[in-house]
Design an enzyme around this catalytic site. Sequence first.
Site, PDB file in Angstrom:
ATOM      1  N   CYS A   8     -25.332  63.898 -33.787  1.00 24.19           N
ATOM      2  CA  CYS A   8     -24.775  64.867 -32.622  1.00 24.19           C
ATOM      3  C   CYS A   8     -25.953  64.666 -31.531  1.00 24.19           C
ATOM      4  CB  CYS A   8     -25.201  66.555 -33.001  1.00 24.19           C
ATOM      5  SG  CYS A   8     -23.302  65.632 -34.458  1.00 24.19           S
ATOM      6  N   GLU A   9     -26.478  64.240 -31.115  1.00 25.53           N
ATOM      7  CA  GLU A   9     -27.165  64.189 -29.992  1.00 25.53           C
ATOM      8  C   GLU A   9     -26.924  63.063 -29.423  1.00 25.53           C
ATOM      9  OE1 GLU A   9     -30.799  65.358 -29.991  1.00 25.53           O
ATOM     10  OE2 GLU A   9     -30.955  65.798 -31.703  1.00 25.53           O
TER      11      GLU A   9
ATOM     12  N   TYR B  37     -39.968  56.778 -28.352  1.00 23.11           N
ATOM     13  CA  TYR B  37     -40.713  56.184 -27.207  1.00 23.11           C
ATOM     14  C   TYR B  37     -40.099  55.190 -26.696  1.00 23.11           C
ATOM     15  CZ  TYR B  37     -43.638  56.403 -31.658  1.00 23.11           C
ATOM     16  OH  TYR B  37     -44.213  57.711 -32.822  1.00 23.11           O
TER      17      TYR B  37
HETATM   18  N1  LLP Z   1     -55.639  54.559 -38.061  1.00 22.48           N
HETATM   19  C1  LLP Z   1     -55.166  54.920 -37.420  1.00 22.48           C
HETATM   20  C2  LLP Z   1     -56.320  56.697 -37.124  1.00 22.48           C
HETATM   21  C3  LLP Z   1     -54.307  55.681 -37.561  1.00 22.48           C
HETATM   22  O1  LLP Z   1     -53.673  56.850 -35.861  1.00 22.48           O
HETATM   23  C4  LLP Z   1     -52.620  54.629 -36.908  1.00 22.48           C
HETATM   24  C5  LLP Z   1     -51.549  54.990 -36.097  1.00 22.48           C
HETATM   25  C6  LLP Z   1     -53.247  53.666 -37.768  1.00 22.48           C
HETATM   26  C7  LLP Z   1     -54.574  53.453 -38.292  1.00 22.48           C
HETATM   27  C8  LLP Z   1     -52.303  52.305 -38.112  1.00 22.48           C
HETATM   28  O2  LLP Z   1     -51.920  52.048 -36.631  1.00 22.48           O
HETATM   29  P1  LLP Z   1     -51.088  50.231 -36.713  1.00 22.48           P
HETATM   30  O3  LLP Z   1     -51.968  49.129 -37.093  1.00 22.48           O
HETATM   31  O4  LLP Z   1     -50.115  50.171 -37.473  1.00 22.48           O
HETATM   32  O5  LLP Z   1     -50.443  50.192 -35.150  1.00 22.48           O
HETATM   33  N2  LLP Z   1     -44.818  56.183 -34.517  1.00 22.48           N
HETATM   34  C9  LLP Z   1     -45.306  55.658 -34.173  1.00 22.48           C
HETATM   35  C10 LLP Z   1     -46.913  54.628 -34.481  1.00 22.48           C
HETATM   36  C11 LLP Z   1     -47.911  55.942 -34.365  1.00 22.48           C
HETATM   37  C12 LLP Z   1     -49.113  55.067 -35.239  1.00 22.48           C
HETATM   38  C13 LLP Z   1     -50.369  56.708 -35.796  1.00 22.48           C
HETATM   39  N3  LLP Z   1     -50.951  56.017 -35.547  1.00 22.48           N
HETATM   40  C14 LLP Z   1     -44.637  53.948 -33.472  1.00 22.48           C
HETATM   41  O6  LLP Z   1     -43.957  54.069 -33.912  1.00 22.48           O
HETATM   42  O7  LLP Z   1     -44.810  53.742 -32.841  1.00 22.48           O
END
Ligand code: LLP
Length: 463
Positions: A379-380, A342
């Site tokens: 390796c990227e 990201y």
């Molecule tokens: N509920 C649902 C339906 C979700 O899809 C997610 C996160 C959450 C709750 C929790 O969201 P939070 O409160 O943690 O923001 N990998 C990405 C974030 C992907 C989030 C996926 N869904 C990152 O590293 O920023």
Amino acid sequence: MKDIEAFRFQDGVLHADGIAVPQIVESAGTPTYIYSAPAIRAAYQRLDKAFSPLRVRFQYAVKSSPNLHLCRLMHDLGAGMDVVSGGELDRAWLAGASTADMVFAGVGKSDAEIRSALDGRFHTLDGVPGLEEREPEQRGPVGILNAESTSELERIAYWGTELGVRPRVCLRVNPDVDPHTHEYTTTGKEENKFGMDAPLIPDIFDEWGRDRGVDLVGLHVHIGSPVPQVEPYAEAVEVLLGLVDELERRGHKIEVLDLGGGWPINYVEGQVPPLEDYAKRLIPLLGERVENGLQVLMEPGRFIMANSGILVTRVQHVKKGRTKTFVICDAGMHTLIRPALYRAFHFVWPVSWAGEAPRLLEDPGLPDLEICDVVGPICETGDFLARNRQLPPMERGDLVAIFSAGAYGMSMVSNYNDHGRPAEVLVDGDRATLINERQALATVLATERTARELELPRPTVES
Ligand code: LLP
């Protein structure tokens, strides 16, 4: 409590709560994720307090930081669990959560997962030692399944009928709201795969809300993560409330509104509005309905975990280029993929440092810094943790901390280039506990050590 209070420089070295980070990694090695239990508790309590007038039930988003011990800590704090796979469901159960206190979301639940959410029996963990600690037959159906399509509703109804249970279901609404976050973590716009278009919801309730084998109890929304502005939340909630009015006009009772997660944190001090601003905006929209019996759920992950964890890595080599210095570490995109995936910003600073660490996006303006890329061994070219940063000179063997890594760090680790998964340590006051051992490569290779020919159906011979 300031966002990074759990991790501060003291006597020339970074501490995790009361413990010097070099002492922890001397024992645990690198790369290692270190979490602070007091920081986790403080963040949870801050959420709880901010939204207290809404009597919110918090379902911890297991995906953000799934370690069993962290889930157990969340359970002990009183949170339910938000799970998105059969694996997470089993994990949350093992951590002590009751299935009745879980919401099961996810756009692509398989038949096996829907079944395991309803029949109270283990599937993904069959044969794993230790399960006898909790009786699987007492597990029961999950509190709520969040359905994302009518195709999924059909499968939920099918398994409900088959197993003799009546699943409680919320429909996930796609409100077509822009959360102003990275396009890959934007989930509530029409072009995203998540949820059902808001205008379609009333007819789906009419069709499914009566006697099709499921109880449609409410609506779910999650517009993205992190959501760095207050207004998109309010917009999404307004879409939901419009739907609630329409559904109640049509005779459907809405008991639950699940507002998802996405509450942001400061990766850099002062970057996003305080959580309390979000609460201030949402409480008036929902307060009266809560008084009238509506149950509000939220699924926070990042807000609790991100600033409650750091990643510590050791410098393997320093390479002076003509325009910048490459600090090559034993953590990389395989350990923390957020910068690569990201272009996410994580504050990076050497563990040995006398003074305040300037947690800024721009040049901190300190003397003797040099422009560095902090990279991994993969390796990227996309394998970086930080690029073009002004950092103090570093040497081979130095320790480096990557801050705000407690959410979506360990959970997105890969074995790319055949590295084992890092270790995890939980610090609580002056105690440090290894809560996940570094993965040995032997474990990675275990499923490849043997091969067996697949039994394929014989081709039919045409006469
Ligand atoms: N509920 C649902 C339906 C979700 O899809 C997610 C996160 C959450 C709750 C929790 O969201 P939070 O409160 O943690 O923001 N990998 C990405 C974030 C992907 C989030 C996926 N869904 C990152 O590293 O920023």
